[in-house]
Enzyme design. Structure first.
Site, PDB file in Angstrom:
ATOM      1  N   ASP A  10      35.871  35.842  46.408  1.00 15.43           N
ATOM      2  CA  ASP A  10      36.288  37.220  45.496  1.00 15.43           C
ATOM      3  C   ASP A  10      35.084  38.015  45.234  1.00 15.43           C
ATOM      4  O   ASP A  10      34.041  37.734  45.158  1.00 15.43           O
ATOM      5  CB  ASP A  10      36.904  36.646  44.340  1.00 15.43           C
ATOM      6  CG  ASP A  10      37.773  37.748  43.655  1.00 15.43           C
ATOM      7  OD1 ASP A  10      37.621  39.020  44.305  1.00 15.43           O
ATOM      8  OD2 ASP A  10      38.307  37.529  42.715  1.00 15.43           O
ATOM      9  N   ASP A  17      45.896  32.102  45.118  1.00 14.60           N
ATOM     10  CA  ASP A  17      44.666  31.354  44.513  1.00 14.60           C
ATOM     11  C   ASP A  17      44.962  31.468  42.813  1.00 14.60           C
ATOM     12  O   ASP A  17      45.554  32.749  42.428  1.00 14.60           O
ATOM     13  CB  ASP A  17      43.285  31.768  44.490  1.00 14.60           C
ATOM     14  CG  ASP A  17      43.160  33.155  43.979  1.00 14.60           C
ATOM     15  OD1 ASP A  17      42.292  33.233  43.089  1.00 14.60           O
ATOM     16  OD2 ASP A  17      43.664  33.961  44.296  1.00 14.60           O
TER      17      ASP A  17
END
EC number: 2.4.2.29
Length: 379
Positions: free
Chosen positions: A95, A274
């Site tokens: 990320d 996620d």
């Protein structure tokens, strides 16, 4: 070395759910998939061997903001990237840190150049630009890396949401330029995913989806959800985006969510998920099971010597009893956090695996609706 590829193998007859395979240089990922969150290079309270052998994880996450602060890119580069540093040989997604910077609302300053912020560790000041974030993710070495975006808070007014989306698009252009100008560091191909923004406004989401799709990236992400908007609004936005994003590329819904959120969004055409929920809730004594939700702290489990979840194909879930796990939590024993975290992750991976089976079988909608009722049951 090859760019990430995606093959849709089956589509459901009555929903937009699909089963596919993502291929990376570190292996294949069967979709739909849930990705455990390993923020600082580790999934909290869970060893890599447990992720492989018990959870059956196919891909995990690392986070740019946290890994940049510690151990730092120098350590990661000396180690040969995160795969070698944490000995995870399967795919990794990183990320960009945009959401973490968003959460530092009290110390951040957003400008065209990038975002200045203070470290949550020692208060030191830092600057994240799109170029810098690409360089950091190159050093971390994820198979999939995310564009740097601004994540507007839930309930943002239209004017702010539009300016934020436009800034995200300009930053994306800079991310793409920097990504294309820098080589892969570790002998395998990294893949850049852009992120759709636009808050809760349909016209902005449409504009963002079209802009992101025009980049012909190997995959696309939907961001800015599960940040305070009502659940029906989240579903509506997700559905809008899935209808507009390319069908031949994997769609990643970032940071979502509950088991029922995941099943609903799979039905809209999302492939990748996620969330910190399975491990965070597990560490706080909340278990997701095939029969519903358990608060293992409750006294009702004190004399329940049945397995945590005997229907789940997970050794820990079948080996330990509810009474024993409750005892560990009450005693403040660290083992409780590991058992609960592994169990919840096993459940999430089992759930998306079952979803895949029912997509292939052609009865996803019926199974989903029955399963959601069961999953929401409080035991």
């Amino acid at each position: 070395m090859a760019r990430l590829s995606f093959q849709v193998q089956h589509t459901d007859s009555t929903t937009s759910a699909r089963a596919g395979v993502i291929t990376t240089d570190h292996g294949q990922i069967e979709t739909p998939i849930f990705m455990p969150v390993g923020t600082v290079g580790s999934v909290k309270a869970v060893a890599q061997q447990q992720l492989l052998n018990d959870v059956k994880a196919q891909i995990i996450l690392g986070n740019t903001y946290h890994l940049y602060l510690r151990p730092g890119t120098d350590v990661l580069e000396q180690a040969g990237g995160l795969h070698r540093f944490n000995h995870w040989e399967r795919p990794i997604l990183t990320d960009s840190g945009g959401y973490q910077v968003f959460s530092l609302a009290g110390t951040r300053k957003i400008k065209e150049e990038g975002v200045t912020f203070q470290s949550h560790i020692d208060g030191s000041k830092h600057l994240f630009t799109p170029e810098r974030v690409m360089d950091i993710q190159r050093s971390i070495g994820g198979d999939i890396i995310m564009a740097f975006d601004e994540c507007p808070p839930g309930g943002s007014e239209y004017g702010y949401a539009r300016k934020s989306m436009e800034l995200t698009h300009r930053w994306l252009d800079r991310c793409v330029a920097q990504f294309n100008a820098t080589p892969d560091k570790y002998g395998y191909t990294q893949n850049l995913f852009p992120i759709v923004q636009g808050a809760t406004y349909k016209d902005l989401r449409k504009q963002s989806c079209e802009y992101i799709a025009s980049k012909d990236a190997p995959g696309n992400a939907i961001g800015g959800l599960s940040v305070g908007e009502p659940e029906p609004v989240m579903y509506e936005i997700c559905d809008w985006c899935c209808q507009l994003l390319p069908k031949d590329k994997p769609r990643y819904l970032m940071g979502v969510g509950t088991p029922w959120n995941i099943l609903e969004c799979i039905g809209m055409g999302v492939d990748m998920f996620d969330c910190v929920m399975p491990t965070r809730n597990g560490r706080n004594a909340m278990l997701f099971t095939t029969q519903g939700v358990i608060n293992i702290d409750n006294k009702k489990w004190e004399y329940d010597f049945s397995p945590i979840d005997e229907e789940l194909p997970c050794e820990m879930s079948r080996y330990y009893s509810k009474a024993y796990l409750r005892h560990l939590f009450k005693a403040g024993e660290i083992l409780a956090l590991t058992i609960a975290s592994v169990h919840n992750l096993c459940f999430y991976l089992w759930l998306v695996g079952e979803a895949r089976k029912h997509i292939i079988a052609g009865d996803y909608a019926t199974w989903k609706n029955e399963m959601i009722i069961k999953l929401k049951t409080r035991l």
